[in-house]
Enzyme design. Structure first.
Site, PDB file in Angstrom:
ATOM      1  N   LYS A   1      73.992  12.104  23.230  1.00 39.38           N
ATOM      2  CA  LYS A   1      73.070  11.366  22.028  1.00 39.38           C
ATOM      3  C   LYS A   1      72.280  13.175  21.773  1.00 39.38           C
ATOM      4  O   LYS A   1      71.683  13.367  22.964  1.00 39.38           O
ATOM      5  CB  LYS A   1      72.221  10.322  22.360  1.00 39.38           C
ATOM      6  CG  LYS A   1      73.466   9.193  21.996  1.00 39.38           C
ATOM      7  CD  LYS A   1      72.450   8.136  21.455  1.00 39.38           C
ATOM      8  CE  LYS A   1      73.440   6.610  21.275  1.00 39.38           C
ATOM      9  NZ  LYS A   1      74.111   6.856  20.592  1.00 39.38           N
TER      10      LYS A   1
ATOM     11  N   ARG B   1      81.798  -1.136  21.629  1.00 34.22           N
ATOM     12  CA  ARG B   1      82.566  -1.782  21.785  1.00 34.22           C
ATOM     13  C   ARG B   1      84.053  -2.318  22.605  1.00 34.22           C
ATOM     14  O   ARG B   1      84.928  -2.752  22.861  1.00 34.22           O
ATOM     15  CB  ARG B   1      83.963  -1.531  20.353  1.00 34.22           C
ATOM     16  CG  ARG B   1      84.195   0.305  20.358  1.00 34.22           C
ATOM     17  CD  ARG B   1      84.753   0.802  19.026  1.00 34.22           C
ATOM     18  NE  ARG B   1      83.299   1.113  18.373  1.00 34.22           N
ATOM     19  CZ  ARG B   1      83.014   1.931  17.673  1.00 34.22           C
ATOM     20  NH1 ARG B   1      83.959   3.078  17.026  1.00 34.22           N
ATOM     21  NH2 ARG B   1      81.896   2.470  17.210  1.00 34.22           N
TER      22      ARG B   1
HETATM   23  N1  BES Z   1      74.516   1.893  20.405  1.00 35.32           N
HETATM   24  C1  BES Z   1      74.807   2.688  19.337  1.00 35.32           C
HETATM   25  C2  BES Z   1      74.683   2.734  18.075  1.00 35.32           C
HETATM   26  C3  BES Z   1      72.865   3.230  17.425  1.00 35.32           C
HETATM   27  C4  BES Z   1      72.829   3.849  16.859  1.00 35.32           C
HETATM   28  C5  BES Z   1      72.249   2.097  17.296  1.00 35.32           C
HETATM   29  C6  BES Z   1      71.295   4.210  16.187  1.00 35.32           C
HETATM   30  C7  BES Z   1      71.029   1.667  17.436  1.00 35.32           C
HETATM   31  C8  BES Z   1      70.598   2.909  16.159  1.00 35.32           C
HETATM   32  C9  BES Z   1      76.049   2.872  19.578  1.00 35.32           C
HETATM   33  O1  BES Z   1      76.465   2.920  20.885  1.00 35.32           O
HETATM   34  C10 BES Z   1      76.617   4.143  19.044  1.00 35.32           C
HETATM   35  O2  BES Z   1      76.056   5.227  20.153  1.00 35.32           O
HETATM   36  N2  BES Z   1      77.165   4.403  18.252  1.00 35.32           N
HETATM   37  C11 BES Z   1      77.815   5.874  17.394  1.00 35.32           C
HETATM   38  C12 BES Z   1      80.042   4.925  17.041  1.00 35.32           C
HETATM   39  C13 BES Z   1      80.333   6.242  16.865  1.00 35.32           C
HETATM   40  C14 BES Z   1      80.343   7.546  18.204  1.00 35.32           C
HETATM   41  C15 BES Z   1      81.901   6.055  16.289  1.00 35.32           C
HETATM   42  C16 BES Z   1      77.134   5.766  16.153  1.00 35.32           C
HETATM   43  O3  BES Z   1      77.086   4.661  15.451  1.00 35.32           O
HETATM   44  O4  BES Z   1      76.765   6.809  16.136  1.00 35.32           O
HETATM   45 MN    MN Z   2      76.592   4.485  22.205  1.00 37.82          MN
END
Ligand code: BES
Ligand code: MN
Ligand code: ZN
Length: 501
Positions: free
Chosen positions: A280, A354
């Site tokens: 990230k 997931r």
């Molecule tokens: N924990 C995150 C989702 C999230 C992101 C929650 C920002 C709250 C704020 C999750 O694990 C994630 O990183 N999801 C990705 C999925 C994508 C790679 C398809 C996302 O939402 O960017």
């Molecule tokens: Mn994630």
């Protein structure tokens, strides 16, 4: 905290402080008028001089009003009378309790009339008062070493006005609300803990502690070896990049006439989400300590079921792991086998929620549940779609979806349903495995749910995406306790435990 309903007249209450509301422009509500009358019109004189604007959040503490037994009267602004709604009422109650928490007031009688346009019902009036009190008095479990303000002196809250015939329901609401507030505190404390404290093993310890505290709770913790025996290849894949071993928590509440078909709650317990190799961006990455908020909501809900001795069987499952990049971490393109036997191509290691959930959802099957609800901070896309106001709800069962939406409406902990039709699952096509773990940017919250849907076929299942609602960022950074109130309502109603009114 002691909660009760006050009866009789507000000015006659033997408490340290009474609380009343005034609208912008000086209009008083019904209960406030009884106080004004007792004081010989002092409140009206104050308001007609324009000394209290009555905007939402305004407060004025008045000492020793004649005709009022309490030594203090707190005046709270309600905003414009025309737009006074439940949200404004909640905010007024919150403002009052926050102010009082900083005084030496020990007992308060709340007399802010709820809006007639959006009636609460006596039970939910009580629930709301107790939950608002818990939230207003909540102090973050920080690690600041400076001197802390003294804890609030408040030990007794009475609420009204409630009709004599509604008092029993309101008291029941207060008792339930007090337990919900405690559960919300559990959820918030766990969320606010840093990732170096709240690890998968820490979550497991917390589950153990709950089971020690409540006789109706039984706990089973699967360590890495046990998780491997369950063939949870997706959970293990996420965990393999971390020095912290994963844990799989099974926390069961067996209430009174517990049935064979339990409600299963499944929580995403990523105790820190770096994104893994699909790392990230740095800004706000610290907030990924909240990525176990679903797990915290599950533990909190089990605490609530036990505290209220709900006569139902509820099973909480938590898939806990840390998502880290390392030489052993999963990489884009890796293929893993889930507990269900289905293979998954991991195209993005940041779509880890997931992965841990799919093995937990498969585990739920053995209980032949009457409903499976997973709770997860699953997608940024859900935050884009719904913002911080509604939890995203996706389900393969209309009745279950409606039940949860209604629970959210009654408790002002609302959810909004997104469609989960079969087209979305097609976005998960993979050339090399049964499906991929991501489906592109479009409809990201829903393709995530569609992935989970591959593991819930034949079960009544709902998915709550709390990515936008579980915590707040910015200056108010902190866990919100959502969606514990919604889940509590769902469980209490399923238990038939008296949410009639
Ligand atoms: N924990 C995150 C989702 C999230 C992101 C929650 C920002 C709250 C704020 C999750 O694990 C994630 O990183 N999801 C990705 C999925 C994508 C790679 C398809 C996302 O939402 O960017
Ligand atoms: Mn994630
Ligand atoms: Zn995550």
């Amino acid at each position: 905290m002691r909660f009760d309903i006050w009866t009789g007249k507000l000015p006659a209450q033997a408490v340290d402080c009474i609380v009343i509301g005034a609208f912008e422009g000086g209009e008083l509500g019904e209960t406030a008028r009884t106080v004004d009358a007792a004081t010989g019109g002092r409140l009206r004189r104050l308001l007609s001089r324009g000394d209290f604007p009555g905007r939402q959040g305004d407060t004025l503490l008045l000492p020793d009003l004649p005709g009022v037994k309490a030594e203090r009267t707190l005046l709270v602004g309600l905003g414009a009378a025309r737009s006074f709604n439940r949200r404004a009422w909640r905010r007024a109650c919150t403002a009052a309790l926050s102010v009082l928490a900083r005084t030496r007031v020990r007992s308060v009688a709340l007399g802010i009339d709820p809006p007639s346009s959006e009636p609460l019902g006596n039970y939910y009036f009580g629930r709301a008062v107790a939950e608002i009190t818990g939230a207003a008095l909540y102090r973050t479990n920080d690690q600041k070493t400076g001197r802390k303000p003294p804890p609030p002196a408040l030990t007794s809250v009475s609420a009204g006005p409630v009709s004599a015939s509604g008092a029993a329901a309101a008291r029941r609401g207060l008792a339930h609300g007090a337990a919900v507030a405690e559960a919300q505190k559990t959820q918030r404390d766990l969320g606010n803990l840093p990732g170096n404290v709240c690890t998968p093993s820490y979550l497991a310890q917390q589950a153990r502690q709950l089971a020690r505290r409540y006789p109706s709770l039984k706990v089973q913790i699967l360590d890495e070896a046990a998780i491997r025996r369950q063939k949870m290849g997706c959970l293990l894949a996420v965990a393999q990049g971390s020095e912290q071993p994963p844990r799989f928590i099974v926390l069961e509440h067996r209430g009174g006439r517990s049935t064979r078909d339990p409600i299963v709650l499944v929580g995403k317990g990523i105790t820190f989400d770096t994104g893994g190799i699909s790392l990230k961006d740095p800004p706000t990455m610290d907030e990924m300590k909240y990525d176990m908020s679903g797990a915290a909501a599950v533990l909190a809900s089990l605490q609530l079921a036990a505290e209220l001795r709900l006569p139902i069987r509820v099973i909480g499952l938590v898939a806990a792991a840390e998502n880290m990049p390392s030489g052993r971490a999963i990489k884009p393109g890796d293929i893993v086998t889930s507990a269900s036997g289905q293979t998954v191509e991991i195209l993005n290691t940041d779509a880890e929620g997931r992965l841990v959930l799919c093995d937990a959802l498969h585990y739920a099957r053995r209980f032949s549940p009457s409903a499976v609800i997973d709770i997860a901070t699953l997608t940024g896309a859900c935050v884009i779609a719904l913002g911080a106001h509604h939890t995203g709800l996706m389900s393969n069962d209309d009745a279950l979806a409606e039940e949860l939406l209604a629970a959210g409406r009654r408790t002002d902990d609302r959810a909004w349903r997104l469609p989960l039709t079969e087209e979305y699952a097609e976005q998960l096509k993979s050339n090399f495995a049964d499906f991929a773990n991501v489906g592109g940017r479009e409809g990201g919250a829903i393709t995530a749910a569609a992935f989970l849907g591959k593991f819930t076929q034949g079960m009544k299942w709902a998915h709550l995406d709390i990515a936008g609602t579980a915590w707040q960022g910015g200056a108010q950074k902190g866990s919100t306790g959502r969606p514990v109130s919604l889940l509590a309502d769902f469980l209490i109603r399923r238990a038939g435990a008296g949410a009639e009114d």
